[in-house]
Design an enzyme around this catalytic site. Structure first.
Site, PDB file in Angstrom:
ATOM      1  N   GLU A 187      12.980  -9.200 -51.644  1.00 15.34           N
ATOM      2  CA  GLU A 187      12.007 -10.435 -51.748  1.00 15.34           C
ATOM      3  C   GLU A 187      11.333 -10.875 -50.410  1.00 15.34           C
ATOM      4  O   GLU A 187      10.125 -11.335 -50.626  1.00 15.34           O
ATOM      5  CB  GLU A 187      13.229 -11.514 -52.039  1.00 15.34           C
ATOM      6  CG  GLU A 187      13.453 -11.496 -53.416  1.00 15.34           C
ATOM      7  CD  GLU A 187      14.758 -12.388 -53.602  1.00 15.34           C
ATOM      8  OE1 GLU A 187      14.679 -13.319 -54.546  1.00 15.34           O
ATOM      9  OE2 GLU A 187      15.835 -12.293 -53.000  1.00 15.34           O
ATOM     10  N   ASP A 212      10.055  -8.881 -48.179  1.00 18.66           N
ATOM     11  CA  ASP A 212       9.088  -8.032 -48.098  1.00 18.66           C
ATOM     12  C   ASP A 212       7.923  -8.271 -49.029  1.00 18.66           C
ATOM     13  O   ASP A 212       6.821  -8.117 -48.656  1.00 18.66           O
ATOM     14  CB  ASP A 212       9.489  -6.492 -48.441  1.00 18.66           C
ATOM     15  CG  ASP A 212      10.513  -6.179 -47.406  1.00 18.66           C
ATOM     16  OD1 ASP A 212      10.685  -6.534 -46.145  1.00 18.66           O
ATOM     17  OD2 ASP A 212      11.288  -4.877 -47.561  1.00 18.66           O
ATOM     18  N   LYS A 215      19.809 -15.071 -14.191  1.00 17.42           N
ATOM     19  CA  LYS A 215      18.509 -14.604 -13.688  1.00 17.42           C
ATOM     20  C   LYS A 215      18.314 -13.151 -14.427  1.00 17.42           C
ATOM     21  O   LYS A 215      18.760 -12.180 -14.246  1.00 17.42           O
ATOM     22  CB  LYS A 215      18.504 -14.355 -12.070  1.00 17.42           C
ATOM     23  CG  LYS A 215      17.260 -13.970 -11.800  1.00 17.42           C
ATOM     24  CD  LYS A 215      17.012 -14.079 -10.205  1.00 17.42           C
ATOM     25  CE  LYS A 215      15.510 -14.012  -9.788  1.00 17.42           C
ATOM     26  NZ  LYS A 215      14.913 -12.847 -10.121  1.00 17.42           N
ATOM     27  N   GLU A 217      11.141 -14.954 -19.354  1.00 14.76           N
ATOM     28  CA  GLU A 217      11.509 -13.823 -19.131  1.00 14.76           C
ATOM     29  C   GLU A 217      11.672 -12.853 -20.460  1.00 14.76           C
ATOM     30  O   GLU A 217      12.186 -13.210 -21.442  1.00 14.76           O
ATOM     31  CB  GLU A 217      12.815 -13.504 -18.324  1.00 14.76           C
ATOM     32  CG  GLU A 217      12.979 -12.612 -17.365  1.00 14.76           C
ATOM     33  CD  GLU A 217      12.006 -12.919 -16.197  1.00 14.76           C
ATOM     34  OE1 GLU A 217      11.456 -13.783 -15.847  1.00 14.76           O
ATOM     35  OE2 GLU A 217      12.276 -11.821 -15.145  1.00 14.76           O
ATOM     36  N   CYS A 246      33.696  30.302 -12.703  1.00 15.67           N
ATOM     37  CA  CYS A 246      34.264  29.323 -12.467  1.00 15.67           C
ATOM     38  C   CYS A 246      34.371  29.064 -10.909  1.00 15.67           C
ATOM     39  O   CYS A 246      34.650  29.882 -10.198  1.00 15.67           O
ATOM     40  CB  CYS A 246      35.710  29.185 -13.029  1.00 15.67           C
ATOM     41  SG  CYS A 246      36.888  27.874 -12.314  1.00 15.67           S
ATOM     42  N   CYS A 286      35.826  26.531 -18.031  1.00 18.80           N
ATOM     43  CA  CYS A 286      36.378  27.888 -17.485  1.00 18.80           C
ATOM     44  C   CYS A 286      37.526  28.464 -18.370  1.00 18.80           C
ATOM     45  O   CYS A 286      38.180  27.547 -18.922  1.00 18.80           O
ATOM     46  CB  CYS A 286      37.212  27.379 -16.083  1.00 18.80           C
ATOM     47  SG  CYS A 286      38.343  28.855 -15.629  1.00 18.80           S
ATOM     48  N   CYS A 317      43.515  28.906 -14.494  1.00 13.38           N
ATOM     49  CA  CYS A 317      42.656  28.340 -13.614  1.00 13.38           C
ATOM     50  C   CYS A 317      43.560  27.118 -12.675  1.00 13.38           C
ATOM     51  O   CYS A 317      44.046  26.440 -13.469  1.00 13.38           O
ATOM     52  CB  CYS A 317      41.475  27.804 -14.247  1.00 13.38           C
ATOM     53  SG  CYS A 317      40.354  27.235 -12.870  1.00 13.38           S
TER      54      CYS A 317
HETATM   55  P1  AMP Z   1      11.827 -13.021  -7.744  1.00 14.81           P
HETATM   56  O1  AMP Z   1      10.914 -11.981  -8.532  1.00 14.81           O
HETATM   57  O2  AMP Z   1      13.017 -12.072  -7.367  1.00 14.81           O
HETATM   58  O3  AMP Z   1      11.107 -13.575  -6.661  1.00 14.81           O
HETATM   59  O4  AMP Z   1      12.322 -13.842  -8.992  1.00 14.81           O
HETATM   60  C1  AMP Z   1      11.634 -14.870  -9.516  1.00 14.81           C
HETATM   61  C2  AMP Z   1      11.341 -14.550 -11.058  1.00 14.81           C
HETATM   62  O5  AMP Z   1      12.617 -14.442 -11.633  1.00 14.81           O
HETATM   63  C3  AMP Z   1      10.753 -15.376 -11.652  1.00 14.81           C
HETATM   64  O6  AMP Z   1       9.211 -15.067 -11.519  1.00 14.81           O
HETATM   65  C4  AMP Z   1      11.229 -15.030 -13.189  1.00 14.81           C
HETATM   66  O7  AMP Z   1      10.248 -14.272 -13.595  1.00 14.81           O
HETATM   67  C5  AMP Z   1      12.372 -14.388 -12.926  1.00 14.81           C
HETATM   68  N1  AMP Z   1      13.509 -15.149 -13.812  1.00 14.81           N
HETATM   69  C6  AMP Z   1      14.300 -14.627 -14.387  1.00 14.81           C
HETATM   70  N2  AMP Z   1      15.502 -15.485 -14.809  1.00 14.81           N
HETATM   71  C7  AMP Z   1      15.192 -16.747 -14.372  1.00 14.81           C
HETATM   72  C8  AMP Z   1      15.393 -18.133 -14.551  1.00 14.81           C
HETATM   73  N3  AMP Z   1      16.662 -18.449 -15.065  1.00 14.81           N
HETATM   74  N4  AMP Z   1      14.794 -19.136 -13.868  1.00 14.81           N
HETATM   75  C9  AMP Z   1      13.644 -18.897 -13.112  1.00 14.81           C
HETATM   76  N5  AMP Z   1      13.134 -17.582 -12.982  1.00 14.81           N
HETATM   77  C10 AMP Z   1      13.827 -16.770 -13.561  1.00 14.81           C
HETATM   78 ZN    ZN Z   2      38.816  28.453 -13.547  1.00 13.50          ZN
END
Ligand code: AMP
Ligand code: ZN
Length: 665
Positions: A35, A37, A115, A172, A400, A419, A424
């Site tokens: 549906e 699609d 991060k 990110e 071996c 081996c 062995c």
């Molecule tokens: P760096 O490249 O090591 O200077 O780290 C900065 C970069 O970390 C930022 O430009 C983001 O792209 C990335 N980043 C990833 N997670 C986070 C977050 N939770 N808050 C801010 N920056 C983040």
């Molecule tokens: Zn062997």
């Protein structure tokens, strides 16, 4: 222009959007795939027929648009800053002290986030429509990758009516580890170079000029900033209500105690998240305080990235060696120029098998990316492009490296080479464990830890040589007690168990010797036919084949083993071992004579094989399935259909304790 048509297209687009949201975000679709699609196709057809009416943020754009020639350069409204890094607790304390100073030593509300190790992307929404997606670039000017961004399902193409007219969200773009591995497999198949890590793969993907290819890669997006005057925590909450993904781990509160807890928690869950993170980011929550703290020339003072030790590094391959495992499996190992990864020095990395070695195209002198995650042994991920080296390709060993015996595959379907020499020394550990196992000579105490040390001592070349410890001259008890994790008492127990092994019946001995192809059952039949080792050793291949169930393969294996150890009967006799088959027993007098038994489920201590062997010794016949003829079911935990069937047939169900009691133990 037809307003009717436009309204119809908008309704269709809304419906498609809603279903996508239910499917991808809520995981609760309300229509079938077919549906959905059909709806999408209707919209796509209308857009194709009326390109002038097509909305650039139509959900059909998720699958990508025709390729562009290059990306336009775009200046960021405000620069994308980097983050200052903290690697130690002192670094964190220093940062926090500065923050406290700016707040006149008042407690500061912080937010902790993960991060994500990807690439940053700035999204602009005008009138609640995504109009622009720009890469970080040099922080001031990036590239317009809007078409590519539109294919990322985590990026809402439109915002709800409650959202302001102008919204900029930064976050990110990344690829999950699973998708990265899939992508690399596909690239292997096409002979294309691998991406060293998910981040490289994500950034390579965002640089593709054809957004349809980007769509197929299934990138993800996690926001980490709403540019504006908001309280950071509330801003992030709001983004989630608009359809953005939420940080999988987050902290909110004041004080370094909470921060440390958070670091620990994320560190512990890191492996399970399914994508790479290189640390956590701590941010001051209040916009007002953020402004007071301001920026250095490269990074905000109101945030800091606490970095986890890197799990990847590059280094040079100094050599390739082959390690022989317990089962004789040969594993190529890269000997590396020492390099620091995740806090430890790495000098070797596994290459898994010969196929992997060939696939990587690794040579001595290659520069490689290596990776160490969690507790696993470091591995080579890929070559550094342009630094593949030009030494000769490594050769697959034909002998071996431990015993110089022949190597090959057990069967063609197998990737690993082994081996093939059953004697062995590399296989001694596995043979010793088997020798002492319950199905063989049942030498209590001969477990992994002990066997490891016995092998390392290099005193024994064959498993049965451990019985030599019983010789007074060897001072076995003192020797064993001197091993790690062995007390005087356990050494004595082990000596007693070794002594008891001397008088075990021939069938058990034959099984314990580890003759290829001779399992418990064949050992029993051979023991019955020959009664002692001497006679078996003098049998010809033809005579052996006359034994019930013994074919040419088994007969050949027994003969080959005998040829390797022609003096074994004498040798064992010198160790005080002269195994014989017990005189034929009157089976009808055994405790379980006449019983037909089935074993199911997990028993507390016996393996299935052990329980069945004991049942047979006690006179029962063992069958693998429950039928009306079954007279007893021995069941352990997680017993399934067999238990149900036995109960339905009113067959008595017993446990391991019962079985032990029958055997008198
Ligand atoms: P760096 O490249 O090591 O200077 O780290 C900065 C970069 O970390 C930022 O430009 C983001 O792209 C990335 N980043 C990833 N997670 C986070 C977050 N939770 N808050 C801010 N920056 C983040
Ligand atoms: Zn062997």
């Amino acid at each position: 222009m037809s307003p009717d048509l436009q309204a119809q297209m908008k309704d269709l687009a809304d419906a498609v959007r809603l279903h996508r949201y239910r499917y991808y975000v809520l995981d609760q679709p309300t229509v079938s795939d077919a549906e959905y699609d059909a709806l999408e196709k209707e919209l796509r057809d209308l857009e194709a027929a009326h390109p002038d009416l097509a909305d650039p943020n139509s959900p059909t754009r998720r699958v990508g648009a025709p390729p562009v020639e290059s990306f336009e350069k775009v200046r960021h409204r405000t620069p994308l800053y980097s983050l200052d890094n903290a690697y130690t607790d002192e670094d964190l304390e220093a940062w926090y002290a500065r923050v406290l100073k700016a707040s006149d030593q008042q407690p500061v509300a912080l937010v902790g986030e993960i991060k994500v190790d990807g690439l940053s992307l700035a999204l602009t929404y005008e009138q609640r429509n995504l109009v622009l997606a720009v890469t970080r670039g040099d922080g001031e000017v990036g590239e317009d990758v809007t078409e590519n961004a539109r294919t990322i399902v985590d990026i809402p193409l439109t915002l709800p009516g409650s959202a302001p007219d102008l919204v900029e969200v930064r976050g990110e773009v990344f690829l999950s580890r699973v998708r990265w591995e899939e992508l690399n497999r596909a690239r292997d198949a096409k002979g294309e170079p691998r991406f060293a890590n998910p981040r490289n793969a994500a950034s390579g993907t965002m640089k593709l000029l054809d957004s349809r290819e980007v769509a197929a890669r299934r990138l993800q997006f996690l926001p980490w900033q709403w540019v504006g005057e908001q309280d950071h925590f509330e801003a992030m909450e709001r983004l989630v209500t608009w359809g953005f993904a939420a940080m999988p781990e987050r902290m909110e509160g004041a004080g370094l105690g909470r921060v440390r807890e958070f670091l620990e928690r994320v560190g512990g869950r890191r492996e399970g998240l399914g994508f790479d993170l290189d640390g956590v980011v701590l941010k001051v929550r209040s916009h007002e305080l953020q402004q007071r703290l301001g920026f250095t020339d490269r990074a905000p003072r109101w945030a800091i990235a606490y970095k986890f030790p890197a799990t990847q590094a590059t280094t040079t391959v100094l050599g390739i060696t082959w390690q022989v495992g317990r089962t004789g499996k040969l594993t190529p190992v890269a000997e590396l120029e020492a390099v620091d990864v995740a806090g430890s020095t790495v000098r070797r990395a596994t290459l898994h098998n010969a196929d992997e070695l060939a696939r990587l195209g690794l040579r001595v002198g290659s520069r490689v990316f290596i990776e160490k995650g969690g507790d696993v042994i470091p591995k080579v991920v890929s070559l550094v492009p342009g630094e593949e080296g030009d030494g000769p390709l490594p050769e697959i060993p034909v002998a071996c490296p431990v015993c110089a015996g022949p190597v090959g595959k057990d069967d063609d379907a197998e990737v690993a080479i082994r081996c093939l020499n059953p004697e062995c020394p590399a296989k001694l550990a596995a043979r010793l464990l088997h020798f002492g196992s319950r199905v063989a000579l049942d030498i209590e105490g001969m477990g992994d830890a002990l066997v490891e040390q016995l092998v390392a001592s290099q005193r024994f070349r064959q498993p049965w040589e451990v019985l030599g410890l019983l010789d007074d001259a060897m001072q076995g008890t003192a020797y064993l007690a001197g091993l790690e994790r062995m007390a005087e008492k356990s050494a004595q127990n082990l000596m007693a168990a070794l002594d008891a092994a001397r008088t075990k019946p021939l069938a058990r001995w034959l099984h314990a010797l580890g003759i290829p192809m001779v399992g418990a059952r064949t050992a029993e039949l051979l023991a019955e036919a020959y009664q002692d080792l001497e006679s078996l050793w003098s049998a010809t291949e033809d005579q052996l084949q006359a034994v019930e169930e013994v074919g040419p393969k088994v007969a050949g294996a027994v003969r080959a083993f005998r040829d390797l150890h022609p003096d074994l009967p004498d040798h064992l006799a010198a160790l005080g071992v002269a195994p014989v088959a017990p005189p034929p027993v009157d089976r009808s007098a055994l405790p379980l004579a006449g019983q037909i038994a089935v074993v199911t489920g997990t028993l507390p201590t016996f393996s299935r094989e052990e329980a069945e062997a004991l049942l047979k010794r006690l006179g029962a016949k063992v069958s693998s399935s429950v039928s009306p003829k079954t007279t007893v079911l021995v069941a352990g935990e997680k017993a399934g259909s067999k238990l149900a069937k036995a109960e339905a047939l009113a067959i008595p169900v017993r446990d391991e304790a019962w079985l032990r009691a029958q055997g008198g133990s």
